[in-house]
Write a protein that holds these residues in place. Structure first.
Motif, short mmCIF file in Angstrom:
data_model
loop_
_atom_site.label_atom_id
_atom_site.label_comp_id
_atom_site.label_asym_id
_atom_site.label_seq_id
_atom_site.Cartn_x
_atom_site.Cartn_y
_atom_site.Cartn_z
N GLU A 91 0.83 -1.20 0.00
CA GLU A 91 0.00 0.00 0.00
C GLU A 91 0.87 1.26 0.00
OE1 GLU A 91 -3.69 -0.41 2.71
OE2 GLU A 91 -2.14 -1.72 3.60
N ILE A 92 0.62 2.12 -0.95
CA ILE A 92 1.22 3.45 -0.98
C ILE A 92 0.11 4.41 -0.56
CG2 ILE A 92 2.44 5.14 -2.38
CD1 ILE A 92 3.86 2.42 -2.14
N ASP A 93 0.24 4.99 0.62
CA ASP A 93 -0.87 5.74 1.22
C ASP A 93 -0.53 7.21 1.38
OD1 ASP A 93 -3.17 6.49 2.53
OD2 ASP A 93 -2.68 5.46 4.41
N ARG A 94 -1.02 8.02 0.45
CA ARG A 94 -0.95 9.49 0.52
C ARG A 94 0.47 10.01 0.74
NH1 ARG A 94 -5.27 10.44 5.09
NH2 ARG A 94 -4.14 8.61 5.83
N ILE A 95 1.42 9.47 -0.02
CA ILE A 95 2.80 9.95 0.15
C ILE A 95 3.02 11.22 -0.67
CG2 ILE A 95 3.76 7.69 0.71
CD1 ILE A 95 4.79 7.47 -2.13
N SER A 96 3.77 12.12 -0.06
CA SER A 96 4.13 13.38 -0.71
C SER A 96 5.62 13.60 -0.57
CB SER A 96 3.38 14.56 -0.08
OG SER A 96 1.98 14.45 -0.30
N LYS A 97 6.19 14.27 -1.58
CA LYS A 97 7.62 14.55 -1.56
C LYS A 97 7.87 15.85 -2.31
CE LYS A 97 12.01 13.57 -0.76
NZ LYS A 97 12.54 13.52 0.61
N ARG A 98 8.62 16.73 -1.68
CA ARG A 98 8.94 18.02 -2.28
C ARG A 98 10.44 18.25 -2.24
NH1 ARG A 98 6.31 23.10 -2.76
NH2 ARG A 98 4.40 22.23 -1.86
N TYR A 99 10.96 18.80 -3.34
CA TYR A 99 12.36 19.23 -3.38
C TYR A 99 12.35 20.75 -3.55
CZ TYR A 99 13.31 14.30 -4.33
OH TYR A 99 13.38 12.92 -4.25
N GLY A 100 12.47 21.46 -2.44
CA GLY A 100 12.38 22.92 -2.51
C GLY A 100 10.99 23.32 -3.00
N VAL A 158 9.81 22.40 -5.89
CA VAL A 158 9.33 21.38 -6.83
C VAL A 158 8.58 20.28 -6.07
CG1 VAL A 158 9.99 19.64 -8.55
CG2 VAL A 158 11.24 21.82 -8.40
N VAL A 159 7.33 20.05 -6.47
CA VAL A 159 6.52 18.99 -5.86
C VAL A 159 6.68 17.74 -6.72
CG1 VAL A 159 4.21 18.25 -5.21
CG2 VAL A 159 4.88 20.65 -4.94
N ALA A 160 7.37 16.72 -6.16
CA ALA A 160 7.59 15.47 -6.89
C ALA A 160 6.39 14.54 -6.75
CB ALA A 160 8.85 14.79 -6.39
N LEU A 161 5.81 14.50 -5.56
CA LEU A 161 4.63 13.66 -5.30
C LEU A 161 3.64 14.45 -4.47
CD1 LEU A 161 6.21 10.20 -4.32
CD2 LEU A 161 5.19 10.82 -6.52
N ARG A 162 2.36 14.26 -4.78
CA ARG A 162 1.32 14.97 -4.06
C ARG A 162 0.22 13.97 -3.67
NH1 ARG A 162 0.24 18.10 -7.74
NH2 ARG A 162 1.41 19.98 -7.17
N ASP A 163 0.23 13.54 -2.40
CA ASP A 163 -0.80 12.62 -1.90
C ASP A 163 -0.99 11.41 -2.81
OD1 ASP A 163 -1.38 14.05 0.42
OD2 ASP A 163 -2.80 15.35 -0.61
N MET A 164 0.11 10.81 -3.21
CA MET A 164 0.07 9.64 -4.09
C MET A 164 -0.44 8.42 -3.32
SD MET A 164 0.91 8.10 -7.01
CE MET A 164 2.08 9.18 -7.83
N SER A 165 -1.46 7.77 -3.86
CA SER A 165 -2.02 6.58 -3.22
C SER A 165 -2.34 5.52 -4.28
CB SER A 165 -3.30 6.90 -2.45
OG SER A 165 -3.06 7.72 -1.33
N PHE A 166 -1.94 4.30 -4.01
CA PHE A 166 -2.38 3.14 -4.79
C PHE A 166 -1.96 1.89 -4.03
CE2 PHE A 166 1.92 3.96 -6.25
CZ PHE A 166 2.49 2.71 -6.46
N ASP A 167 -2.49 0.76 -4.43
CA ASP A 167 -2.07 -0.50 -3.82
C ASP A 167 -1.81 -1.53 -4.90
OD1 ASP A 167 -4.55 -2.17 -4.32
OD2 ASP A 167 -5.45 -0.62 -3.07
N VAL A 168 -0.98 -2.50 -4.55
CA VAL A 168 -0.69 -3.61 -5.44
C VAL A 168 -1.00 -4.88 -4.66
CG1 VAL A 168 0.99 -4.66 -6.99
CG2 VAL A 168 1.20 -2.24 -6.40
N ARG A 169 -1.93 -5.66 -5.18
CA ARG A 169 -2.45 -6.80 -4.45
C ARG A 169 -1.66 -8.07 -4.75
NH1 ARG A 169 -8.19 -4.87 -6.93
NH2 ARG A 169 -8.23 -2.85 -5.86
#
Length: 302
Positions: A7-16, A18-29
């Motif tokens: 499960e990838i649950d609402r991950i966010s990542k910013r570099y200064g 630059v927004v690389a990820l914004r509340d990214m969510s998905f799952d792999v079953r």
């Protein structure tokens, strides 16, 4: 092998700024092939690196079997980076044994597994060669073997088909299907959307760091614009209809795109009024067309 869900649950990542990820969510079953597609810079690699613990998210969580992924869990993940992460002067067999041991295998087990994957991926004649002496395609095969050699519970592969010839693509496709059939969740990114469409149980489309569409290929294709293929002696009638756009014309055959709410029976009635109709069918967009449409719309709304 424990069954579970990555499960990838609402991950966010910013570099200064630059927004690389914004509340990214998905799952792999468990037992699923999940295709992760997006333009360059969309955030796919960043999301994969966070899942592996190579990067730390600013917020959000990665879970396996409902528990936060930790060091021990990461040892059970098979990761294939887009940039090759092999030791160029190390021999193929020695390298795979070393990597298997790093993931907790004993020496004998590591040797057996390394030899098995070397044979399976067509590298037997190259087993004692240094990686740097291999072709790019064979290096890619070794990189896949490195992700598989410790018999992982999860596979995370970044552009695994890049640089492979058609035979190697078939071998890799078969390996991924077999792993999924054995209950392993498999997530991979690729720009080869026809391959994703053919292989994957579900697909996630990423744009500007966000998941903008996700579902089975059939679900995604069904969510696209309604298109009709009509063949009749003349196609001039199509241009007179409101809510209908002619997107392709080839002699007496045309492809129409219908606006939301447009009745396809009204289109059929108009075509019949102009003469006999030899074909009248729905056309679903390919994953490639859907991807272009989704990314274009998201780009305009950003």
């Amino acid at each position: 092998m424990p069954e579970g869900v990555l499960e990838i649950d609402r991950i966010s990542k910013r570099y200064g700024e630059v927004v690389a990820l914004r509340d990214m969510s998905f799952d792999v079953r468990a037992g699923e092939l999940f295709g992760f597609v997006g333009s360059n810079g969309a955030g796919k690699t960043t999301a994969m690196r966070i899942a592996l613990g190579v990067l730390v998210a600013d917020s959000g969580e990665v879970r396996w079997n409902g528990r936060t992924v930790d060091f021990d869990t990461r040892r059970r993940i098979g990761y294939m980076p887009e940039e090759r992460g092999l030791y160029p002067r190390m021999k193929v067999l020695d390298q795979l044994v070393y990597l298997a041991e790093l993931h907790g295998m004993g020496t004998n087990e590591a040797h057996t597994s390394a030899e098995n994957w070397i044979a399976r991926l067509g590298l037997r004649d190259r087993r004692t060669d240094e990686v740097q002496r291999l072709s790019l395609g064979n290096q890619q095969r070794v990189q896949l073997a490195a992700a598989l050699v410790h018999e992982p519970d999860v596979l995370v592969l970044d552009e695994p088909f890049s640089g492979l010839d058609p035979v190697a693509v078939d071998v890799m496709s078969q390996v991924l299907r077999e792993k999924a059939s054995a209950g392993v969740p498999v997530v991979f990114s690729s720009h080869q959307l026809d391959l994703v469409e053919r292989l994957c149980d579900r697909v996630g489309i990423v744009s500007a760091g966000s998941m903008v569409a996700s579902g089975t290929v059939d679900e995604l294709r069904s969510s696209g614009e309604t298109r009709l293929v009509v063949e009749s002696p003349t196609t001039e009638w199509a241009a007179t209809l409101g809510g209908v756009r002619v997107i392709e014309r080839n002699g007496t055959r045309c492809v129409l795109e219908l606006a939301d709410g447009m009745d396809d029976q009204a289109v059929l009635h108009a075509a019949l009024a102009a003469g006999p109709v030899h074909e009248f069918s729905r056309q679903r967009p390919s994953l490639t067309e859907l991807f272009r449409n989704v990314v274009t719309i998201e780009g305009r709304s950003a």
